[in-house]
Design an enzyme around this catalytic site. Structure first.
Site, PDB file in Angstrom:
ATOM      1  N   ALA A  24       0.813  -1.217   0.000  1.00 59.20           N
ATOM      2  CA  ALA A  24       0.000   0.000   0.000  1.00 59.20           C
ATOM      3  C   ALA A  24       0.852   1.276   0.000  1.00 59.20           C
ATOM      4  O   ALA A  24       0.413   2.317  -0.489  1.00 59.20           O
ATOM      5  CB  ALA A  24      -0.939  -0.009   1.202  1.00 59.20           C
ATOM      6  N   PHE A  35      -2.800   1.118   5.075  1.00 62.34           N
ATOM      7  CA  PHE A  35      -3.542   0.587   6.221  1.00 62.34           C
ATOM      8  C   PHE A  35      -2.894   0.957   7.544  1.00 62.34           C
ATOM      9  O   PHE A  35      -3.560   1.317   8.495  1.00 62.34           O
ATOM     10  CB  PHE A  35      -3.621  -0.944   6.124  1.00 62.34           C
ATOM     11  CG  PHE A  35      -4.823  -1.436   5.366  1.00 62.34           C
ATOM     12  CD1 PHE A  35      -5.700  -0.559   4.766  1.00 62.34           C
ATOM     13  CD2 PHE A  35      -5.073  -2.792   5.272  1.00 62.34           C
ATOM     14  CE1 PHE A  35      -6.808  -1.013   4.072  1.00 62.34           C
ATOM     15  CE2 PHE A  35      -6.178  -3.261   4.583  1.00 62.34           C
ATOM     16  CZ  PHE A  35      -7.042  -2.376   3.979  1.00 62.34           C
ATOM     17  N   ARG A  36      -1.578   0.828   7.600  1.00 66.02           N
ATOM     18  CA  ARG A  36      -0.932   0.804   8.918  1.00 66.02           C
ATOM     19  C   ARG A  36      -0.168   2.059   9.295  1.00 66.02           C
ATOM     20  O   ARG A  36       0.296   2.173  10.426  1.00 66.02           O
ATOM     21  CB  ARG A  36      -0.022  -0.424   9.010  1.00 66.02           C
ATOM     22  CG  ARG A  36      -0.846  -1.688   9.076  1.00 66.02           C
ATOM     23  CD  ARG A  36      -0.009  -2.946   9.076  1.00 66.02           C
ATOM     24  NE  ARG A  36      -0.887  -4.108   9.132  1.00 66.02           N
ATOM     25  CZ  ARG A  36      -1.553  -4.592   8.085  1.00 66.02           C
ATOM     26  NH1 ARG A  36      -1.424  -4.037   6.901  1.00 66.02           N
ATOM     27  NH2 ARG A  36      -2.339  -5.639   8.218  1.00 66.02           N
ATOM     28  N   ILE A 103      -4.717  -3.256  -4.647  1.00 67.36           N
ATOM     29  CA  ILE A 103      -5.964  -3.582  -5.341  1.00 67.36           C
ATOM     30  C   ILE A 103      -6.395  -2.422  -6.231  1.00 67.36           C
ATOM     31  O   ILE A 103      -7.506  -2.413  -6.748  1.00 67.36           O
ATOM     32  CB  ILE A 103      -7.074  -3.861  -4.297  1.00 67.36           C
ATOM     33  CG1 ILE A 103      -7.212  -2.650  -3.350  1.00 67.36           C
ATOM     34  CG2 ILE A 103      -6.756  -5.129  -3.503  1.00 67.36           C
ATOM     35  CD1 ILE A 103      -8.483  -2.635  -2.550  1.00 67.36           C
ATOM     36  N   HIS A 121      -3.960  -9.804  -3.998  1.00 68.72           N
ATOM     37  CA  HIS A 121      -5.189  -9.505  -3.266  1.00 68.72           C
ATOM     38  C   HIS A 121      -6.302  -8.994  -4.170  1.00 68.72           C
ATOM     39  O   HIS A 121      -7.248  -8.370  -3.707  1.00 68.72           O
ATOM     40  CB  HIS A 121      -4.897  -8.507  -2.142  1.00 68.72           C
ATOM     41  CG  HIS A 121      -3.981  -9.079  -1.092  1.00 68.72           C
ATOM     42  ND1 HIS A 121      -3.261  -8.298  -0.221  1.00 68.72           N
ATOM     43  CD2 HIS A 121      -3.664 -10.356  -0.792  1.00 68.72           C
ATOM     44  CE1 HIS A 121      -2.541  -9.078   0.583  1.00 68.72           C
ATOM     45  NE2 HIS A 121      -2.763 -10.326   0.249  1.00 68.72           N
ATOM     46  N   CYS A 154     -25.702 -12.371  -9.291  1.00 69.68           N
ATOM     47  CA  CYS A 154     -25.080 -12.709 -10.573  1.00 69.68           C
ATOM     48  C   CYS A 154     -26.155 -13.067 -11.598  1.00 69.68           C
ATOM     49  O   CYS A 154     -27.059 -13.861 -11.311  1.00 69.68           O
ATOM     50  CB  CYS A 154     -24.127 -13.881 -10.381  1.00 69.68           C
ATOM     51  SG  CYS A 154     -23.496 -14.554 -11.931  1.00 69.68           S
ATOM     52  N   CYS A 157     -25.808 -17.012 -12.565  1.00 72.70           N
ATOM     53  CA  CYS A 157     -26.114 -18.136 -11.667  1.00 72.70           C
ATOM     54  C   CYS A 157     -26.839 -17.708 -10.391  1.00 72.70           C
ATOM     55  O   CYS A 157     -27.153 -18.546  -9.549  1.00 72.70           O
ATOM     56  CB  CYS A 157     -24.816 -18.863 -11.299  1.00 72.70           C
ATOM     57  SG  CYS A 157     -23.809 -18.001 -10.094  1.00 72.70           S
ATOM     58  N   SER A 196       4.463  -3.117   4.816  1.00 75.58           N
ATOM     59  CA  SER A 196       4.834  -3.336   6.218  1.00 75.58           C
ATOM     60  C   SER A 196       5.298  -4.785   6.431  1.00 75.58           C
ATOM     61  O   SER A 196       5.852  -5.110   7.472  1.00 75.58           O
ATOM     62  CB  SER A 196       3.639  -3.034   7.119  1.00 75.58           C
ATOM     63  OG  SER A 196       2.550  -3.874   6.785  1.00 75.58           O
ATOM     64  N   ASN A 220      11.167   1.199   2.405  1.00 73.93           N
ATOM     65  CA  ASN A 220       9.925   1.451   3.140  1.00 73.93           C
ATOM     66  C   ASN A 220      10.172   2.590   4.122  1.00 73.93           C
ATOM     67  O   ASN A 220      11.251   2.699   4.675  1.00 73.93           O
ATOM     68  CB  ASN A 220       9.499   0.180   3.906  1.00 73.93           C
ATOM     69  CG  ASN A 220       8.028   0.182   4.275  1.00 73.93           C
ATOM     70  OD1 ASN A 220       7.180   0.303   3.404  1.00 73.93           O
ATOM     71  ND2 ASN A 220       7.734   0.051   5.555  1.00 73.93           N
TER      72      ASN A 220
HETATM   73  P1  NAD Z   1       0.539  -1.507   5.001  1.00 74.70           P
HETATM   74  O1  NAD Z   1      -0.417  -0.371   5.107  1.00 74.70           O
HETATM   75  O2  NAD Z   1       0.537  -2.552   6.027  1.00 74.70           O
HETATM   76  O3  NAD Z   1       2.022  -0.942   4.955  1.00 74.70           O
HETATM   77  C1  NAD Z   1       2.384   0.097   4.100  1.00 74.70           C
HETATM   78  C2  NAD Z   1       3.834   0.432   4.421  1.00 74.70           C
HETATM   79  O4  NAD Z   1       4.268   1.393   3.472  1.00 74.70           O
HETATM   80  C3  NAD Z   1       4.025   1.033   5.807  1.00 74.70           C
HETATM   81  O5  NAD Z   1       5.048   0.337   6.486  1.00 74.70           O
HETATM   82  C4  NAD Z   1       4.440   2.494   5.513  1.00 74.70           C
HETATM   83  O6  NAD Z   1       5.439   2.941   6.403  1.00 74.70           O
HETATM   84  C5  NAD Z   1       4.999   2.409   4.133  1.00 74.70           C
HETATM   85  N1  NAD Z   1       4.818   3.600   3.316  1.00 74.70           N
HETATM   86  C6  NAD Z   1       3.680   4.328   3.168  1.00 74.70           C
HETATM   87  N2  NAD Z   1       3.879   5.300   2.243  1.00 74.70           N
HETATM   88  C7  NAD Z   1       5.161   5.190   1.839  1.00 74.70           C
HETATM   89  C8  NAD Z   1       5.962   5.903   0.890  1.00 74.70           C
HETATM   90  N3  NAD Z   1       5.456   6.922   0.184  1.00 74.70           N
HETATM   91  N4  NAD Z   1       7.251   5.526   0.714  1.00 74.70           N
HETATM   92  C9  NAD Z   1       7.764   4.480   1.436  1.00 74.70           C
HETATM   93  N5  NAD Z   1       7.050   3.767   2.318  1.00 74.70           N
HETATM   94  C10 NAD Z   1       5.764   4.110   2.503  1.00 74.70           C
HETATM   95  O7  NAD Z   1       0.347  -2.111   3.540  1.00 74.70           O
HETATM   96  P2  NAD Z   1       0.635  -3.559   2.962  1.00 74.70           P
HETATM   97  O8  NAD Z   1       1.923  -4.078   3.467  1.00 74.70           O
HETATM   98  O9  NAD Z   1       0.400  -3.445   1.520  1.00 74.70           O
HETATM   99  O10 NAD Z   1      -0.522  -4.467   3.589  1.00 74.70           O
HETATM  100  C11 NAD Z   1      -1.841  -4.002   3.757  1.00 74.70           C
HETATM  101  C12 NAD Z   1      -2.945  -4.606   2.916  1.00 74.70           C
HETATM  102  O11 NAD Z   1      -3.769  -3.524   2.562  1.00 74.70           O
HETATM  103  C13 NAD Z   1      -2.567  -5.231   1.627  1.00 74.70           C
HETATM  104  O12 NAD Z   1      -3.084  -6.496   1.631  1.00 74.70           O
HETATM  105  C14 NAD Z   1      -3.277  -4.424   0.519  1.00 74.70           C
HETATM  106  O13 NAD Z   1      -4.055  -5.320  -0.254  1.00 74.70           O
HETATM  107  C15 NAD Z   1      -4.243  -3.551   1.240  1.00 74.70           C
HETATM  108  N6  NAD Z   1      -4.299  -2.129   0.819  1.00 74.70           N
HETATM  109  C16 NAD Z   1      -4.154  -1.778  -0.486  1.00 74.70           C
HETATM  110  C17 NAD Z   1      -4.182  -0.435  -0.861  1.00 74.70           C
HETATM  111  C18 NAD Z   1      -4.017  -0.094  -2.313  1.00 74.70           C
HETATM  112  O14 NAD Z   1      -4.371  -0.908  -3.168  1.00 74.70           O
HETATM  113  N7  NAD Z   1      -3.451   1.073  -2.640  1.00 74.70           N
HETATM  114  C19 NAD Z   1      -4.348   0.574   0.098  1.00 74.70           C
HETATM  115  C20 NAD Z   1      -4.523   0.174   1.447  1.00 74.70           C
HETATM  116  C21 NAD Z   1      -4.481  -1.174   1.785  1.00 74.70           C
HETATM  117 ZN    ZN Z   2     -22.433 -16.456 -10.998  1.00 78.05          ZN
END
Ligand code: NAD
Ligand code: ZN
Length: 249
Positions: A24, A35-36, A103, A121, A154, A157, A196, A220
């Site tokens: 993310a 997310f985090r 996503i 995902h 759907c 089905c 993360s 990161n």
């Molecule tokens: P996460 O939110 O757990 O971690 C994101 C990490 O990226 C953090 O450690 C943060 O410090 C770091 N970060 C944020 N911006 C940054 C930047 N500009 N440069 C460097 N580092 C940066 O995300 P994750 O590990 O992908 O896991 C979370 C789940 O959330 C995944 O399964 C994903 O499918 C989903 N998600 C997806 C999206 C999206 O599609 N854009 C957005 C939110 C969550």
């Molecule tokens: Zn169907």
């Protein structure tokens, strides 16, 4: 900063088959919250578990309400410098595949071809029937939701329809997992961008790469639990870091 870029560029230069693993953090520079991080999505809303989506019409309604609220964002966000750097690495043959947890479809929008992209995902830009896997377009579902307060069944089905994303508790997509495993098996460098590295099984891929002898580089903003296994850790922003890396190749 310059030294970090030079060290990462050097790792990319000596590798023959790099795999890029994104999370993310890749898309925060496009304005999509992760997310985090502080202020991330989870500090504001609880995720909806797959079993609740299946069993509870109210959970489905909440899920589609959230999707509706995101529609304008999904229609306006653009790939950022980090996405463009990833697409450049693929186009130049420096990276064999991009494995993403995202996503948002922004890797495709920045020009990464589908055959090089593995979405672990899923993708929020379309929907699927959970029974027969027929693809449905989001616009029609949101129009139905706005009029009736639920998603249509759907047409093929009568099954339940859900965005084509993988929720907590939902089985991982088998074909994508197999493609990711094959790509990781063949890689000699794993480059993690903006994850993360706490969400499994996805985070198992960087670890698997390292165990089988590939180099591991992690870019990161914050520390990750896999930093101690990495050959290079850069705690910085992705876009501003990757631009100079591409220039140095
Ligand atoms: P996460 O939110 O757990 O971690 C994101 C990490 O990226 C953090 O450690 C943060 O410090 C770091 N970060 C944020 N911006 C940054 C930047 N500009 N440069 C460097 N580092 C940066 O995300 P994750 O590990 O992908 O896991 C979370 C789940 O959330 C995944 O399964 C994903 O499918 C989903 N998600 C997806 C999206 C999206 O599609 N854009 C957005 C939110 C969550
Ligand atoms: Zn169907």
């Amino acid at each position: 900063m310059k030294e970090d870029a030079a060290r990462l560029a050097a790792l990319i230069k000596v590798s023959r088959r790099a795999v890029i693993f994104t999370g993310a953090g890749m898309s925060t520079e496009s304005g999509i919250p992760d997310f985090r991080s502080p202020g991330g999505i989870w500090t504001r809303m609880q995720p909806i578990e797959f079993k609740d989506y299946l069993s509870d019409p109210e959970a489905r309604r909440l899920s589609w309400q959230r999707r509706l609220e995101m529609e304008e964002t999904w229609n306006t966000v653009k790939p950022n410098d980090g996405h463009r750097a990833v697409a450049a690495l693929v186009a130049r043959g420096e990276a064999s595949h991009v494995i993403t947890q995202n996503i948002d479809g922004l890797h495709q929008q920045s020009g990464v071809p589908e055959e090089k992209l593995i979405e672990l995902h899923g993708n929020t830009r379309y929907a699927k029937c959970l029974d027969c896997e027929t693809r449905l377009e989001i616009a029609g579902i949101l129009a139905h939701f706005t009029a009736h307060g639920d998603a249509p069944a759907c047409e093929q089905c009568g099954g339940l329809v859900k965005t084509a994303t993988i929720s907590f508790g939902q089985p991982m997509p088998e074909a994508e997992m197999a493609r990711a495993e094959a790509a990781v098996k063949a890689c000699d460098l794993m480059l993690v961008l903006g994850s993360s590295l706490v969400v499994y099984p996805a985070a198992g891929f960087p670890l698997q790469a390292k165990r089988q002898g590939a180099r591991l580089a992690i870019l990161n903003r914050e520390e990750t639990p896999l930093d101690r296994f990495a050959d290079l850790v850069i705690n910085a922003e992705i876009g501003p870091t990757m631009g100079p890396v591409i220039d140095a190749l």
